[in-house]
Design an enzyme around this catalytic site. Sequence first.
Site, PDB file in Angstrom:
ATOM      1  N   SER A  80       0.729  -0.982   0.034  1.00 17.21           N
ATOM      2  CA  SER A  80      -0.012  -0.197   0.045  1.00 17.21           C
ATOM      3  C   SER A  80       0.930   1.299  -0.086  1.00 17.21           C
ATOM      4  O   SER A  80       1.858   1.343   0.788  1.00 17.21           O
ATOM      5  CB  SER A  80      -0.892   0.024   1.270  1.00 17.21           C
ATOM      6  OG  SER A  80      -1.192   1.376   1.596  1.00 17.21           O
ATOM      7  N   GLU A 118       0.353   3.608   1.774  1.00 24.78           N
ATOM      8  CA  GLU A 118       0.286   4.030   3.213  1.00 24.78           C
ATOM      9  C   GLU A 118       1.604   3.996   3.833  1.00 24.78           C
ATOM     10  O   GLU A 118       1.855   4.316   4.745  1.00 24.78           O
ATOM     11  CB  GLU A 118      -0.624   3.444   3.860  1.00 24.78           C
ATOM     12  CG  GLU A 118      -1.956   4.128   3.784  1.00 24.78           C
ATOM     13  CD  GLU A 118      -2.192   5.400   4.285  1.00 24.78           C
ATOM     14  OE1 GLU A 118      -1.867   5.452   5.424  1.00 24.78           O
ATOM     15  OE2 GLU A 118      -2.769   6.174   3.625  1.00 24.78           O
ATOM     16  N   TYR A 128      -1.631   0.558  10.743  1.00 21.03           N
ATOM     17  CA  TYR A 128      -1.682  -0.073   9.550  1.00 21.03           C
ATOM     18  C   TYR A 128      -0.502   0.114   8.513  1.00 21.03           C
ATOM     19  O   TYR A 128       0.022  -1.079   7.826  1.00 21.03           O
ATOM     20  CB  TYR A 128      -3.063   0.502   8.815  1.00 21.03           C
ATOM     21  CG  TYR A 128      -3.145   0.081   7.416  1.00 21.03           C
ATOM     22  CD1 TYR A 128      -3.973  -0.934   7.071  1.00 21.03           C
ATOM     23  CD2 TYR A 128      -2.779   0.974   6.137  1.00 21.03           C
ATOM     24  CE1 TYR A 128      -3.940  -1.531   5.794  1.00 21.03           C
ATOM     25  CE2 TYR A 128      -3.114   0.503   4.831  1.00 21.03           C
ATOM     26  CZ  TYR A 128      -3.632  -0.585   4.769  1.00 21.03           C
ATOM     27  OH  TYR A 128      -3.886  -1.086   3.212  1.00 21.03           O
TER      28      TYR A 128
HETATM   29  P1  GDP Z   1      -6.391   6.234   3.330  1.00 20.79           P
HETATM   30  O1  GDP Z   1      -5.799   7.037   2.496  1.00 20.79           O
HETATM   31  O2  GDP Z   1      -5.968   4.700   3.138  1.00 20.79           O
HETATM   32  O3  GDP Z   1      -6.659   6.572   4.914  1.00 20.79           O
HETATM   33  O4  GDP Z   1      -8.039   6.353   3.000  1.00 20.79           O
HETATM   34  P2  GDP Z   1      -9.211   7.049   3.512  1.00 20.79           P
HETATM   35  O5  GDP Z   1     -10.313   6.983   2.488  1.00 20.79           O
HETATM   36  O6  GDP Z   1      -9.632   6.405   4.916  1.00 20.79           O
HETATM   37  O7  GDP Z   1      -8.802   8.476   3.804  1.00 20.79           O
HETATM   38  C1  GDP Z   1      -8.321   9.192   2.768  1.00 20.79           C
HETATM   39  C2  GDP Z   1      -7.941  10.630   3.360  1.00 20.79           C
HETATM   40  O8  GDP Z   1      -9.116  11.296   3.964  1.00 20.79           O
HETATM   41  C3  GDP Z   1      -7.192  10.471   4.878  1.00 20.79           C
HETATM   42  O9  GDP Z   1      -6.263  11.694   4.871  1.00 20.79           O
HETATM   43  C4  GDP Z   1      -8.159  10.953   6.164  1.00 20.79           C
HETATM   44  O10 GDP Z   1      -7.774  11.680   7.097  1.00 20.79           O
HETATM   45  C5  GDP Z   1      -9.284  12.002   5.087  1.00 20.79           C
HETATM   46  N1  GDP Z   1     -10.400  12.082   5.560  1.00 20.79           N
HETATM   47  C6  GDP Z   1     -11.169  13.393   5.866  1.00 20.79           C
HETATM   48  N2  GDP Z   1     -12.095  13.167   6.513  1.00 20.79           N
HETATM   49  C7  GDP Z   1     -12.382  11.817   6.539  1.00 20.79           C
HETATM   50  C8  GDP Z   1     -13.663  10.934   6.791  1.00 20.79           C
HETATM   51  O11 GDP Z   1     -14.398  11.486   7.420  1.00 20.79           O
HETATM   52  N3  GDP Z   1     -13.468   9.559   6.781  1.00 20.79           N
HETATM   53  C9  GDP Z   1     -12.115   9.009   6.482  1.00 20.79           C
HETATM   54  N4  GDP Z   1     -12.186   7.693   6.054  1.00 20.79           N
HETATM   55  N5  GDP Z   1     -10.981   9.925   6.003  1.00 20.79           N
HETATM   56  C10 GDP Z   1     -11.375  11.134   5.977  1.00 20.79           C
END
Ligand code: GDP
Length: 332
Positions: free
Chosen positions: A123, A125, A147
């Site tokens: 990933s 990440e 993670y």
């Molecule tokens: P990630 O990149 O694997 O962590 O995928 P996510 O879809 O969970 O999050 C992408 C980005 O969106 C991260 O930087 C989060 O902090 C941001 N984000 C902002 N608001 C939200 C929210 O309400 N839910 C999630 N899941 N992410 C959020």
Amino acid sequence: MKRALITGVTGQDGSYLAEFLLDKGYEVYGVRRRTSTPNYENCKQIKDRIRWISADLTDLASLIEAVKLSNPDEVYNLAAQSFVAASWPQPIATAELTALSVTNMLEAVRIMKPSAKFYQASSSEMFGKVVETPQKETTPFYPRSPYGAAKVYGHWITVNYRESFDMFACSGILFNHESPRRGLEFVTRKVSDAAARIKLGLQQELRMGNLDSLRDWGFAGDYVKAMWLMLQQDEPDDYVISTGEMHTVRELLETAFSYVDLDYKDYVVIDPEFVRPAEVDLLLGDCTKAKEKLGWKLEVGFRELVHMMVDEDLKRVKAEIQFNESYTVAAK
Ligand code: GDP
């Protein structure tokens, strides 16, 4: 006929990959974890074409049995605890399901079918607090969540089995990839679902975290093709898969809400509950190697992806409304 074994087949990527491999004429074996109420939603069109095997990623004996039963030519290890935010409250479960499980799977393959080709779902990440931009295969890792740390272990143990046991093991470093099958807690799906629900009058506000983070979002259906391509090469290797374009969460909101003629600013509320203890501010992938060596290419761009997701959520939410109305009429 080639045989593929997929862990995580009921998830977003697993279901797209299974469809892709079935279309190519593969016999597809899907590992499912025993639960009291199994969820086949993503696989509903292909459920009867998959050969299901019950196994658990934390139980090596069950994985050995899965490899023995399927006798695979290719193994795709996609199963994991995949939601970054959940990895802080559950760091040990994340380590077991996202890190150690990779060794379990590699061991099962090494013991039962060392000639099988192995794909590990790594990933972006892992890049976390990025040390260079854009990120490519040689960029050092700096994970920012339990993670991310678990995925770094999964990546290196895959490389190590390749180098130690001469296994055909590849690590695909995939940047965020989304679709209408994405879990509702991920930001893209949370936004597309909210745009649909607000448009149809079922939701009044949307509570969000950091709107400034930048992500390189592609379409999962395009990305599973890259997984397969990696296993068709003469030599095993690691590849970044990405779009090479990044957008903020704010732009994601703008794109989804304006598509249904709404202004996201009227609905979004910032809620500290969704702000993470440590953030990955920016991810941007350079997938030149995959383009040149695998001949992989992107088909769905950012706007098209977001519109596809909103369209599907509108369809689903409308069907829910209709179902509830007919249920209410029938109950009268
Ligand atoms: P990630 O990149 O694997 O962590 O995928 P996510 O879809 O969970 O999050 C992408 C980005 O969106 C991260 O930087 C989060 O902090 C941001 N984000 C902002 N608001 C939200 C929210 O309400 N839910 C999630 N899941 N992410 C959020």
